[in-house]
Design a protein around this motif. Structure first.
Motif: not given
Length: 447
Positions: A236, A239, A261-263, A265, A308-309, A311, A360, A365
């Motif tokens: 993962h 940010h 996967t990644t996110e 902010c 994917d999400i 944060t 998301k 999460p």
């Protein structure tokens, strides 16, 4: 036994649909969703005109407890979290001492059990000091192992700079997410030397995205992804900040089956490099906020499921620590209280749908970290819920901040939605500016 809560006539956003219905909560769980007849002993909340969302799961925060509680602690930041609709958080390992052993990890869980108004989870840190120990332990019960923030302790702690170590971890740890801060420290240091020679201590903060450059981010992410693919490992990237990096991720696989996967902010969907002139070091993050083109590319990749999400990377420092010259200013800023409001504002601007925001910030999460019975408004799941007034305007000001550090880069920002209720495990924790703190949050458990 707690008094059942009946939420009447809410506009529910859940599992990619919007519907008008009632929600019944009993003994900490959702028990019925539909047209529900009220009973005399119910605590009835009239939600007509309000949005009902699953509680937000913020999967990357720095609550500073233990070790740096002069600027934040689990009580103050979890209070800010529930004010902003965050019912669960995952905290990073760069507290003091660094979370490099199971005993230190367990101590953080004990602290949170006494102090947190929201549900809580923690990553185990990994670096050269505890590498052998982590490789030998059973990590299947952990949410993730991570190097994030540990580079503040000393140089050489970023896994992105140690492909030999990263490969060893991928070879051995097939049962656990490896969550990394993807920047090449050598590239960053070369850029720092160049600008330090030109400007000395007074490097303009507008150059931050040139120092922590696209090249530093992309090369680190690509190398880590290539290694993870080689070993079919679970990686993962934390940010994400550049449009170029989004090209490295796929939207052809369901999240539950993804290995990479990644996110993103919220600040990277809200600010861009044009904001450095006004806000200066208040928006200095690592990795850096970059261009408007990057901001738009990140939002596009979020909507098309390459990211994917969402944060916040909530990272409070005192204003004294922030308002220094470039090299001395600490990186990071408090965001957990305002992340959902930011995303709802983007919805108001027709940049993202309500369904995608919930996917998301709430659903994904829970799926990504395999969190048991959270992230959805679903019968039998823990009753973590947020109610939002989609029409009420308010302005961020120091007098309505809950962060212990007492400031926000969003001060003066007007939002056009306001959270009215936050329910955690079936308990109303926040309601129209009042807090009910008798019952604390619970540890997040893997399914």
């Amino acid at each position: 036994m707690t008094i059942p809560i009946l939420i009447k006539d809410a506009k529910i956003i859940n599992e990619r649909e919007i519907k008008q219905a009632d929600i019944l909560i009993e003994n900490g769980k959702f028990v019925e969703i539909g047209q529900i007849k009220a009973k005399s002993h119910y605590n009835i909340i009239n939600a007509k005109g309000k949005l009902a969302l699953p509680g937000v799961i913020d999967a990357q925060v720095h609550f500073r407890d233990p070790g740096f509680t002069y600027k934040a602690d689990i009580y103050t930041e979890s209070k800010a979290a529930v004010t902003g609709g965050v019912t669960s958080f995952i905290d990073m390992p760069n507290t003091y001492p660094n979370v490099l052993s199971i005993s230190i990890l367990n101590e953080k869980y004990k602290i949170a059990a006494h102090k947190s108004l929201a549900n809580f989870g923690f990553f185990l840190g990994i670096n050269t000091e505890n590498l052998d120990e982590v490789l030998q332990m059973d990590t299947s019960h952990l949410l993730a192992i991570s190097d994030d923030g540990l580079y503040f302790t000393k140089k050489g702690n970023l896994l992105a700079d140690r492909p030999d170590i990263l490969e060893k971890i991928f070879e051995e740890k097939k049962d656990c997410i490896v969550a990394i801060h993807a920047e090449k420290e050598a590239i960053v240091e070369e850029n720092e030397r160049k600008f330090n020679t030109k400007y000395g201590e007074h490097v303009p903060v507008e150059l931050h995205p040139k120092i922590r450059s696209v090249k530093a981010c992309y090369s680190a992410s690509k190398q880590a992804i290539d290694l993870a693919k080689k070993h079919q490992a679970r990686l993962h990237i934390l940010h994400l900040t550049t449009g170029k990096e989004t090209e490295l991720f796929s939207n052809q696989i369901a999240l539950k089956d993804k290995k990479i996967t990644t996110e993103v902010c919220v600040q990277n969907l809200w600010f861009s490099d044009k904001d450095y002139k006004q806000l200066g070091t208040r928006i200095k993050w690592n990795p850096a906020i970059k261009t408007e083109e990057d901001r738009q590319s990140l939002l596009k990749a979020l909507i098309n499921d390459k990211i994917d999400i969402i944060t916040t990377d909530h990272a409070p420092h005192t204003l004294e620590e922030k308002e220094k010259t470039y090299f001395k200013s600490m990186s990071g800023a408090p965001m957990v209280q305002h992340g959902l409001n930011i995303m709802l504002e983007l919805y108001k601007k027709n940049q993202i749908s309500l369904e995608k925001i919930v996917e998301k910030m709430c659903h994904n999460p829970a799926i990504l970290y395999k969190i048991d019975k959270r992230g959805f408004i679903k019968k039998g799941f823990f009753a973590d819920l947020v109610l939002v007034d989609p029409t009420k305007h308010w302005t961020v000001h120091t007098n309505n901040l809950k962060y212990k550090c007492g400031w926000s880069p969003l001060e003066g920002t007007e939002f056009t939605t306001q959270l009215t209720h936050t329910i955690v495990n079936g308990n109303i924790v926040y309601q129209n500016g009042s807090y009910y703190e008798g019952i604390k949050g619970k540890a997040l458990i893997k399914a």
